[in-house]
Scaffold this motif. Structure first.
Motif, PDB file in Angstrom:
ATOM      1  N   ASP A  13       0.843  -1.123   0.058  1.00  0.00           N
ATOM      2  CA  ASP A  13      -0.172  -0.015   0.069  1.00  0.00           C
ATOM      3  C   ASP A  13       0.878   1.160   0.094  1.00  0.00           C
ATOM      4  OD1 ASP A  13      -2.378  -1.391   0.013  1.00  0.00           O
ATOM      5  OD2 ASP A  13      -2.961  -1.305   2.023  1.00  0.00           O
ATOM      6  N   LYS A  20       2.583   1.700  -3.244  1.00  0.00           N
ATOM      7  CA  LYS A  20       1.511   2.386  -4.082  1.00  0.00           C
ATOM      8  C   LYS A  20       1.258   3.685  -4.038  1.00  0.00           C
ATOM      9  CE  LYS A  20      -2.848   1.522  -2.894  1.00  0.00           C
ATOM     10  NZ  LYS A  20      -4.076   0.992  -2.577  1.00  0.00           N
ATOM     11  N   THR A  77      -5.104  -3.218  -3.325  1.00  0.00           N
ATOM     12  CA  THR A  77      -5.550  -2.523  -4.395  1.00  0.00           C
ATOM     13  C   THR A  77      -4.594  -1.966  -5.335  1.00  0.00           C
ATOM     14  OG1 THR A  77      -6.149  -0.631  -3.353  1.00  0.00           O
ATOM     15  CG2 THR A  77      -7.677  -2.464  -3.269  1.00  0.00           C
ATOM     16  N   SER A  78      -4.666  -2.066  -6.704  1.00  0.00           N
ATOM     17  CA  SER A  78      -4.018  -1.165  -7.608  1.00  0.00           C
ATOM     18  C   SER A  78      -4.025   0.121  -7.564  1.00  0.00           C
ATOM     19  CB  SER A  78      -4.092  -1.867  -8.923  1.00  0.00           C
ATOM     20  OG  SER A  78      -5.171  -1.830  -9.300  1.00  0.00           O
TER      21      SER A  78
END
Length: 262
Positions: free
Chosen positions: A60, A63, A256-257
């Motif tokens: 995360d 990201k 999540t991307s």
């Protein structure tokens, strides 16, 4: 009128101040991603069940670094070097908050106490991150350029904070409660001082970029000092309390991307 919203809007509207803001944010998030990845790799055998959550935490953070760099790219901007006095993550590590990088760079497995220390430090810093992103979400959740990024990062930071609460309570039930409370208090008192110093440094750089007058810069500095005074007196306690979060197993799934910013 001087407000958090107007201040950030001014930073957002100027390419150079926005470039510095995103560069600082991206650097800190990327560093956090590396730290969590190393901790996950060095988790002691008895705690291996926690490794996927630590990995998710790191993914995360990494990201988020990519998101801030993408926001720069969208405006045709390149990152700038982060002034050392504004590097929150580096200053935390230098003052003993978080696990030492020398330890993370070795191949020696961590101890259970190391994991407890990591979680306690994360509980304090994730409190700060969650609050900062909540403030941005309040004012900029629907912004056409940064709204989607703010919403995603804010949700992730809330997950990270929930995860720290839940795991620390689990370790407290195993007999680590006294060590957790001692570490939380030490970390919180150190973090609020570093946050004050970094905030003053960031505002100094932003003021020079945006041409703030001396009276305006003085008002902002006084506000930062006032926040520190409140945190030193009582506000630090919000960083050391533990309660079971409504959001259970917040890091139990894959990361999540990052969204695409066209």
């Amino acid at each position: 009128m001087l407000s958090a919203k107007s201040l950030f809007q001014e930073i957002l509207d100027n390419d150079e101040s926005f470039r510095l803001f995103c560069s600082i944010a991206a650097s800190g998030e990327t560093q956090g991603g590396w730290e969590n990845a190393r901790i996950a790799a060095l988790v002691p055998p008895s705690e291996r069940a926690l490794a996927p959550k630590i990995t998710r935490h790191g993914a995360d953070e990494d990201k988020h670094g990519r998101i801030f760099n993408a926001l720069l790219k969208k405006r045709g901007l390149e990152p700038v070097p982060v002034p050392p006095e504004t590097d929150y993550t580096m200053l935390l590590e230098r003052h003993g908050i978080g696990l030492a990088h020398d330890k993370l760079k070795s191949d020696q497995p961590l101890t259970v106490q190391d994991i407890v220390t990591y979680l306690a430090h994360s509980r304090v810093t994730e409190q700060r991150a969650s609050e900062q992103m909540e403030l941005l979400r309040k004012h900029f959740a629907d912004h056409p350029d940064i709204g989607r990024a703010v919403r995603m990062i804010s949700g992730d930071e809330d997950n990270h904070l929930a995860y720290c609460h839940e795991e620390l309570l689990r370790y407290a039930a195993q007999g680590h409660g006294r060590a957790i409370q001692r570490t939380l208090r030490e970390c919180a008192l150190a973090e609020i001082r570093i946050y004050r110093d970094v905030s003053l440094a960031v505002m100094d750089h932003m003021g020079r970029i945006l041409g703030w007058s001396r009276p305006r810069a003085a008002v902002l500095a006084a506000g930062i000092h006032a926040v520190y005074a409140w945190e030193r007196l009582a506000g630090w306690r919000r960083m050391v309390s533990l309660e079971m979060p409504q959001r259970r197993d917040a890091l139990g799934g894959p990361a999540t991307s990052a969204p695409e910013f066209a």
